[in-house]
Scaffold this motif. Structure first.
Motif, PDB file in Angstrom:
ATOM      1  N   LYS A 298      -4.656  56.712  23.095  1.00  0.00           N
ATOM      2  CA  LYS A 298      -4.759  56.975  21.346  1.00  0.00           C
ATOM      3  C   LYS A 298      -3.462  55.413  21.553  1.00  0.00           C
ATOM      4  N   VAL A 299      -3.830  54.822  19.989  1.00  0.00           N
ATOM      5  CA  VAL A 299      -2.708  54.183  20.083  1.00  0.00           C
ATOM      6  C   VAL A 299      -0.643  54.037  20.021  1.00  0.00           C
ATOM      7  N   ASP A 341     -19.150  46.618   9.524  1.00  0.00           N
ATOM      8  CA  ASP A 341     -19.830  47.543  10.796  1.00  0.00           C
ATOM      9  C   ASP A 341     -19.175  48.009  11.607  1.00  0.00           C
ATOM     10  N   SER A 342     -18.136  48.643  11.583  1.00  0.00           N
ATOM     11  CA  SER A 342     -16.579  49.450  12.646  1.00  0.00           C
ATOM     12  C   SER A 342     -17.628  50.659  12.102  1.00  0.00           C
ATOM     13  N   PRO A 343     -17.787  51.072  14.148  1.00  0.00           N
ATOM     14  CA  PRO A 343     -18.276  52.003  13.923  1.00  0.00           C
ATOM     15  C   PRO A 343     -17.389  53.400  13.070  1.00  0.00           C
ATOM     16  N   PRO A 344     -18.031  55.106  12.678  1.00  0.00           N
ATOM     17  CA  PRO A 344     -17.207  55.947  11.929  1.00  0.00           C
ATOM     18  C   PRO A 344     -15.686  56.713  13.077  1.00  0.00           C
ATOM     19  N   MET A 345     -14.374  56.107  12.068  1.00  0.00           N
ATOM     20  CA  MET A 345     -13.498  56.526  12.636  1.00  0.00           C
ATOM     21  C   MET A 345     -13.800  58.522  13.699  1.00  0.00           C
ATOM     22  N   ARG A 346     -12.872  58.208  14.553  1.00  0.00           N
ATOM     23  CA  ARG A 346     -13.426  59.754  15.926  1.00  0.00           C
ATOM     24  C   ARG A 346     -12.908  60.824  15.973  1.00  0.00           C
ATOM     25  N   GLY A 347     -11.727  60.546  14.846  1.00  0.00           N
ATOM     26  CA  GLY A 347     -11.078  61.692  14.776  1.00  0.00           C
ATOM     27  C   GLY A 347      -9.931  61.045  14.650  1.00  0.00           C
ATOM     28  N   ALA A 348      -8.512  61.985  14.083  1.00  0.00           N
ATOM     29  CA  ALA A 348      -7.454  61.495  13.460  1.00  0.00           C
ATOM     30  C   ALA A 348      -5.898  62.038  14.015  1.00  0.00           C
ATOM     31  N   ASP A 349      -6.765  63.562  15.187  1.00  0.00           N
ATOM     32  CA  ASP A 349      -5.561  64.130  15.885  1.00  0.00           C
ATOM     33  C   ASP A 349      -4.880  63.721  16.794  1.00  0.00           C
ATOM     34  N   LYS A 401      -5.824  46.413  18.872  1.00  0.00           N
ATOM     35  CA  LYS A 401      -5.868  47.579  20.069  1.00  0.00           C
ATOM     36  C   LYS A 401      -7.154  48.238  18.958  1.00  0.00           C
ATOM     37  N   PHE A 402      -7.420  47.946  17.362  1.00  0.00           N
ATOM     38  CA  PHE A 402      -8.491  48.513  17.261  1.00  0.00           C
ATOM     39  C   PHE A 402      -9.665  48.530  17.566  1.00  0.00           C
ATOM     40  N   ARG A 403      -9.609  46.793  17.165  1.00  0.00           N
ATOM     41  CA  ARG A 403     -10.865  46.076  17.664  1.00  0.00           C
ATOM     42  C   ARG A 403     -11.781  46.560  19.166  1.00  0.00           C
TER      43      ARG A 403
END
Length: 684
Positions: A298-299, A341-349, A401-403
């Motif tokens: 993750k970032v 058109d971004s995919p859904p957020m995968r998880g915030a942990d 990074k998000f891209r």
């Protein structure tokens, strides 16, 4: 199609991939160009062999190579629609493939095809990325390498990056390779040996430059990560690992808020030194840079901001608060950069949690993923240290990074992953797992996707079973005497350190001495009650502590016996201990239900084949009681059942899976007979 070029490429890749200084697990890619006979025309055709998507250089085989027609890949330049639509080119690679089989082409295929050299290496060495992520990386590249290596500004991997590197190579014929800003290195050569030598030259030259700068800092009394903060130094090893074992289930529970995770613990010197330094917080906040790193880590990590000596309750409370803040920050990061058109957020942990004085906890969908995430963050620490020695660490910005993190191609890759097995992400602890029912249960749980802690008094037997399950990414062996409180506590700690905690316990350790009442000694009585009644109690108690700390629920399964309800001859101590276990099932089901922990049991009968108990003398004793040959005991037991079938260890293991794999999620306090039908043992 095997060729000398492909074989040479695989050998080079394996050498490069075997050295962690050269590239990281599954990172980078290599290629070779050469001629082969087209089976359709009979003429020679120019081909490109390149490591396929998802492969690992260190373990690459020819099956892991994508094989493409070079003329067709290069012809894509004429139909390239521009950087805004460059992702479309990945699908076009499929129309360039040559022959049957082989791996899927990766996003870096264009780089390898368009660079005008017979052999190309694209690698992610820590030293190379340190130069690539230094604030003045372009100037440093000129200073360190002269005109032998050129700088390529950051660009997301893809077709345009391949065009960029090919153009730079043409413009600098004297160059042996390039540094890719924020990313890694690429080298090329006319032969495989030359390409490999050039890759290593770039890496070693960067390492030497970093080492020289680090030595100059040290001579001035400075460190790339700053001074050690008092109170944040590493705890002594025994205290450190004990603290880690206490914290691991708590942290794993937090990291599993959105989806269950398996954990991995790292306390190497590199990690502990970083966690002790004053630049920990600001550098960790900048996040990692190389796409291979942040896709797995993750970032940025979650960083505990308390000293190593802080009391454990205070640490736990602070971790919970920091976790809540991390999730809010991650959701804000997603909201800042997501488009329609971004995919859904995968998880915030978090995938990485850093605890000063203790170490690093990393998480993933399985043990290998969790371990590799930790390894990648160690790479990131090395990169940050190198960049800070050279100048200042300056990774690619958050938007880039998000891209990549929410890249449509990355999402498609995730969607192609196989459906997880029934017990994926679950950590199972099986006692008496070195033989018989325990061995079969450990094997079945691993086959269903669980990570397994193989516990047995016989260390050799436990190690043999664990090795057969695939090694430390799948199973670990622990010698444990379940009658010892210290051993049982250490067993649960070992589970926490190996996999992050425990979710599923199988109380299987047992033994039996068959004697009439008048011949049964207090030692016979105490031994059997200590192992089965006391042992199950101790294991359940310590495992329940970890399960409650995780907050993820759990399963405890007792391997009791039909003797828990059936009054057989000459068996007072064994049967009474089994009855104790059977009632523990009911008592613990009632007590632990509020924590989502289900407690169930299995009542097997006459599991003769493969049984450690029967092999240890119990079989001969019972055969004497029933007046049959020991070799015929299994047949004898089967003959007295309603189904007339022998019960095997695998049947008991199947019942464990039935109770724990999800289909009986609302069931607790149940005892399941696995006895082929013994009417006298029917539960009432």
């Amino acid at each position: 199609m095997a060729t000398a070029a492909a074989a040479e490429l695989v050998a080079r890749s394996n050498r490069l991939g075997a050295d962690p200084r050269t590239t990281n697990y599954a990172g980078g890619n290599t290629s070779a160009k050469g001629a082969a006979t087209d089976p359709v025309t009979g003429r020679d055709v120019e081909l490109l062999w390149v490591k396929g998507s998802g492969g690992d250089l260190g373990t690459l085989t020819e099956r892991g190579l994508a094989v493409l027609r070079l003329d067709r890949v290069r012809a894509l330049v004429d139909v390239y629609p521009g950087v805004a639509r460059e992702d479309e080119m990945v699908a076009a690679f499929d129309y360039c493939l040559h022959g049957r089989g082989g791996a899927a082409p990766s996003i870096d295929t264009a780089m390898h095809a368009l660079v005008d050299a017979a052999h190309v290496d694209h690698l992610h060495p820590d030293a190379g990325i340190a130069v690539a992520t230094a604030a003045d990386g372009e100037a440093l590249t000129r200073e360190i390498f002269g005109d032998r290596v050129v700088w390529v500004p950051w660009r997301r991997p893809g077709f345009q990056l391949g065009l960029d590197i090919a153009a730079i190579q043409r413009a600098h014929p004297e160059a042996i390779g390039c540094v890719l800003g924020g990313h890694g290195i690429t080298a090329w050569g006319a032969s495989s040996d030359e390409c490999e030598a050039r890759s290593l030259e770039i890496i070693r030259t960067a390492e030497d430059a970093i080492a020289a700068r680090t030595e100059r800092l040290a001579a001035a009394g400075r460190h790339p990560f700053g001074a050690v903060r008092p109170g944040f130094e590493a705890l002594p090893e025994a205290e450190r690992r004990a603290t880690a074992a206490r914290l691991a289930p708590v942290i794993r529970g937090l990291a599993s808020t959105d989806a269950p995770q398996v954990g991995h613990y790292t306390d190497t010197g590199v990690v502990l030194d970083f966690l002790a330094r004053e630049k920990l917080a600001p550098l960790a906040a900048l996040g990692t840079s190389c796409p291979d790193h942040f896709l797995r880590t993750k970032v940025r990590p979650l960083v505990l901001d308390l000293p190593a000596t802080a009391p454990l309750p205070e640490v736990v409370e602070r971790l919970r608060a920091l976790h809540a803040a991390y999730r809010e920050d991650y959701r804000a990061y997603y909201a800042r950069h997501a488009t329609a058109d971004s995919p859904p957020m995968r998880g915030a942990d978090p995938a990485i949690v850093l605890v000063p004085g203790v170490g690093m906890f990393s998480f993933g969908k399985d043990k290998q993923t969790a371990r590799v995430a930790g390894e990648f963050y160690v790479n990131a620490i090395n990169v940050m240290r190198g960049a800070e020695a050279l100048s200042r660490y300056a990774p690619i910005d958050e938007a880039e990074k998000f891209r990549i993190e929410y890249w449509a191609l990355e999402e498609a890759k995730l969607q192609r992953m196989p459906k997880p097995k029934a017990l994926a992400t679950r950590v199972a602890l099986v006692t008496g797992a070195g033989s018989g029912i325990g061995r079969a249960t450990a094997q079945r749980l691993a086959a269903e996707g669980a990570c397994v802690v193989v516990a047995d008094l016989n260390a050799e037997g436990a190690e043999e079973v664990a090795a057969g399950l695939g090694g430390p990414d799948h199973a670990v062996a622990v010698r444990a005497d379940v009658t010892s409180e210290d051993d049982v506590a250490a067993l649960v700690d070992a589970s926490a350190l190996a996999f992050g905690g425990v979710d599923l316990v199988v109380n299987n350790a047992g033994l039996s001495v068959s004697k009439p009442l008048l011949e049964t000694t207090t030692r016979d009585w105490d031994l059997q009650h200590d192992v089965m009644a006391r042992g199950s109690f101790l294991v359940s108690r310590e495992a329940a502590r970890a399960m409650i700390a995780q907050g993820l629920g759990g399963d405890i399964v007792y391997i009791a016996s039909k003797n828990a309800v059936f009054a057989g001859p000459n068996n007072i101590a064994y049967s009474a201990a089994k009855a104790d276990q059977a009632h523990q099932v009911r008592l613990l089901a009632a007590e632990l239900g509020e924590h989502g922990i289900r407690v169930n049991g299995i009542n097997p009968d006459a599991v003769v084949r493969g049984s450690g108990i029967f092999a240890g003398g119990w079989g001969a004793q019972r055969a004497a009681v029933y007046g049959v040959e020991e070799a015929e005991l299994g047949k004898y037991y089967a003959g007295r059942t309603l189904l007339k079938r022998e019960v095997l260890p695998e049947h008991v293991a199947a019942a464990v899976v039935a109770l724990t794999a999800g289909d009986l999620a609302q069931t607790t306090g149940l005892l399941v007979p696995v006895d082929s039908g013994v009417a006298a043992a029917f539960l009432r």
